[in-house]
Design a protein around this motif. Structure first.
Motif, PDB file in Angstrom:
ATOM      1  N   LYS A 283     104.602 -36.366 -94.078  1.00  0.00           N
ATOM      2  CA  LYS A 283     105.665 -35.632 -93.413  1.00  0.00           C
ATOM      3  C   LYS A 283     106.829 -36.555 -93.067  1.00  0.00           C
ATOM      4  O   LYS A 283     106.630 -37.638 -92.515  1.00  0.00           O
ATOM      5  CB  LYS A 283     105.144 -34.960 -92.137  1.00  0.00           C
ATOM      6  N   VAL A 284     108.013 -36.085 -93.407  1.00  0.00           N
ATOM      7  CA  VAL A 284     109.240 -36.742 -92.983  1.00  0.00           C
ATOM      8  C   VAL A 284     109.883 -35.841 -91.934  1.00  0.00           C
ATOM      9  O   VAL A 284     110.161 -34.673 -92.205  1.00  0.00           O
ATOM     10  CB  VAL A 284     110.209 -36.950 -94.158  1.00  0.00           C
ATOM     11  N   TYR A 285     110.084 -36.369 -90.743  1.00  0.00           N
ATOM     12  CA  TYR A 285     110.655 -35.577 -89.657  1.00  0.00           C
ATOM     13  C   TYR A 285     112.173 -35.754 -89.650  1.00  0.00           C
ATOM     14  O   TYR A 285     112.675 -36.818 -89.274  1.00  0.00           O
ATOM     15  CB  TYR A 285     110.053 -36.003 -88.323  1.00  0.00           C
ATOM     16  N   PRO A 286     112.915 -34.729 -90.071  1.00  0.00           N
ATOM     17  CA  PRO A 286     114.368 -34.864 -90.240  1.00  0.00           C
ATOM     18  C   PRO A 286     115.063 -35.291 -88.945  1.00  0.00           C
ATOM     19  O   PRO A 286     114.728 -34.833 -87.861  1.00  0.00           O
ATOM     20  CB  PRO A 286     114.814 -33.449 -90.649  1.00  0.00           C
ATOM     21  N   GLN A 287     116.013 -36.208 -89.102  1.00  0.00           N
ATOM     22  CA  GLN A 287     116.883 -36.667 -88.022  1.00  0.00           C
ATOM     23  C   GLN A 287     116.128 -37.335 -86.876  1.00  0.00           C
ATOM     24  O   GLN A 287     116.668 -37.477 -85.781  1.00  0.00           O
ATOM     25  CB  GLN A 287     117.729 -35.496 -87.484  1.00  0.00           C
ATOM     26  N   GLN A 288     114.905 -37.762 -87.114  1.00  0.00           N
ATOM     27  CA  GLN A 288     114.141 -38.454 -86.076  1.00  0.00           C
ATOM     28  C   GLN A 288     114.173 -39.958 -86.304  1.00  0.00           C
ATOM     29  O   GLN A 288     114.082 -40.438 -87.430  1.00  0.00           O
ATOM     30  CB  GLN A 288     112.698 -37.958 -86.042  1.00  0.00           C
ATOM     31  N   SER A 289     114.274 -40.694 -85.215  1.00  0.00           N
ATOM     32  CA  SER A 289     114.305 -42.148 -85.266  1.00  0.00           C
ATOM     33  C   SER A 289     112.877 -42.700 -85.277  1.00  0.00           C
ATOM     34  O   SER A 289     111.900 -41.952 -85.207  1.00  0.00           O
ATOM     35  CB  SER A 289     115.054 -42.694 -84.052  1.00  0.00           C
ATOM     36  N   HIS A 290     112.789 -44.010 -85.311  1.00  0.00           N
ATOM     37  CA  HIS A 290     111.468 -44.655 -85.293  1.00  0.00           C
ATOM     38  C   HIS A 290     110.702 -44.291 -84.031  1.00  0.00           C
ATOM     39  O   HIS A 290     109.487 -44.089 -84.076  1.00  0.00           O
ATOM     40  CB  HIS A 290     111.649 -46.169 -85.382  1.00  0.00           C
ATOM     41  N   LYS A 291     111.386 -44.200 -82.907  1.00  0.00           N
ATOM     42  CA  LYS A 291     110.712 -43.882 -81.647  1.00  0.00           C
ATOM     43  C   LYS A 291     110.370 -42.405 -81.532  1.00  0.00           C
ATOM     44  O   LYS A 291     109.258 -42.038 -81.147  1.00  0.00           O
ATOM     45  CB  LYS A 291     111.569 -44.329 -80.456  1.00  0.00           C
ATOM     46  N   THR A 292     111.325 -41.540 -81.841  1.00  0.00           N
ATOM     47  CA  THR A 292     111.093 -40.109 -81.608  1.00  0.00           C
ATOM     48  C   THR A 292     110.121 -39.505 -82.610  1.00  0.00           C
ATOM     49  O   THR A 292     109.466 -38.510 -82.314  1.00  0.00           O
ATOM     50  CB  THR A 292     112.421 -39.331 -81.628  1.00  0.00           C
ATOM     51  N   ALA A 293     110.003 -40.083 -83.788  1.00  0.00           N
ATOM     52  CA  ALA A 293     109.089 -39.548 -84.792  1.00  0.00           C
ATOM     53  C   ALA A 293     107.636 -39.628 -84.332  1.00  0.00           C
ATOM     54  O   ALA A 293     106.792 -38.813 -84.742  1.00  0.00           O
ATOM     55  CB  ALA A 293     109.257 -40.300 -86.109  1.00  0.00           C
ATOM     56  N   ALA A 294     107.334 -40.597 -83.473  1.00  0.00           N
ATOM     57  CA  ALA A 294     105.947 -40.805 -83.041  1.00  0.00           C
ATOM     58  C   ALA A 294     105.379 -39.588 -82.325  1.00  0.00           C
ATOM     59  O   ALA A 294     104.212 -39.226 -82.524  1.00  0.00           O
ATOM     60  CB  ALA A 294     105.867 -42.030 -82.138  1.00  0.00           C
TER      61      ALA A 294
END
Length: 309
Positions: A283-294
């Motif tokens: 999964k690639v979470y659109p517009q998410q940064s390294h921190k928020t993707a977690a």
């Protein structure tokens, strides 16, 4: 995503306590949770926060999730489970085991393996990244499996078909490392934004060896969730407020690490191998940064592991 933003704020306010090195408890702001110092014979002391539901044990035992960097993700995990588990929901409650440190973190050493020939990362400013020690992943795995996990299984009735481990960044790399090199002892491995750039892509060498050695596949079904933030290789909108020189350095740094490309390459190689009994997802979470993707990866991992059987 507003609820997750609120949870981030809650996490900043979360304070846990510790007591003696014996297996003792400490009351937290979360009901039925306790923080204790867990002494490892070889690795030293860890701060472990455990949540157990105040309900009769379900048939088959409790689902359980182990959280690396546990202080950062314990409350979020608790809130997700409590808000999404009910009698007519597809999620059920379970046990949370959050692993962290008392004072100074040892995550670099614990989560990173020891390559035969370690390659330092060169940053865009031509400085060498000396982020800390490395090479303790095997010892940390032994602590996790031979000490902590065994103790949890003595204390609680655990569903041996619903055991998950969550790790992000270095923690994601660790989860991939133990999946590829150790006996499979978890049913769900959440590999969130793994630091595949470590030691010039060392984990791809580990992966190549695994694919050569494991053609028959897995004995039992295993869930492997690989995820990454869609913006981990580019600039976010607020990054463009930085001076142009800093923007360029930041963008080059993210492009050098290839977080999105490497995660995709990792998934592609595993998918092409068609490993029997491996339930693989990417999964690639659109517009998410390294921190928020977690946080989104954590939610997805919980929904896989805590589903009603």
């Amino acid at each position: 995503m507003s609820r997750f933003s609120l949870l981030f704020i809650i996490m900043l306010l979360f304070i846990t306590g510790c007591q003696s090195k014996s297996i003792s408890t400490n009351s937290l702001i979360v009901p039925n949770a306790q923080t204790e110092i867990f002494h490892s014979k070889s690795n030293g002391d860890y701060k472990v926060t455990i949540y157990t539901p105040n309900k009769p044990t379900p048939k088959g035992g409790w689902p359980i999730i182990y959280l690396l960097d546990g202080d950062s993700y314990f409350l979020t995990t608790y809130e997700i489970i409590k808000s999404q588990a009910c009698e007519r929901c597809f999620l059920q409650e379970g046990i949370i085991v959050a692993i962290d440190y008392l004072n100074q973190t040892r995550r670099d050493f614990d989560f990173l393996p020891k390559p035969d020939n370690f390659v330092f990362e060169t940053l865009p400013n031509n400085q060498i990244n000396l982020s800390g020690k490395y090479g303790g992943a095997d010892a940390f795995y032994d602590f996790l499996t031979q000490e902590l996990k065994l103790e949890m299984e003595k204390r609680y009735e655990i569903n041996l078909e619903q055991q998950a481990i969550f790790g992000h960044s270095y923690g994601g790399l660790f989860n991939l490392y133990i999946f590829l090199t150790k006996p499979v002892i978890f049913n769900t491995y959440v590999i969130s934004s793994p630091s595949m750039w470590f030691s010039d892509g060392y984990m791809f060498k580990v992966l190549s060896k695994y694919l050569l050695d494991n053609k028959p596949g897995l004995i039992n079904p295993v869930n492997l969730l690989i995820s990454v933030g869609g913006a981990e290789q580019s600039l976010l909108s607020f990054d463009r407020n930085l001076p142009e020189e800093k923007q360029n350095l930041l963008l080059k740094h993210r492009q050098n690490r290839k977080m999105v490309d490497n995660s995709r390459h990792l998934f592609d190689q595993l998918e092409q191998a068609k490993i029997y009994n491996l339930n693989l997802s990417y999964k690639v979470y659109p517009q998410q940064s390294h921190k928020t993707a977690a946080i989104i990866a954590l939610q997805d991992g919980i929904q896989i592991n805590f589903n009603v059987q």
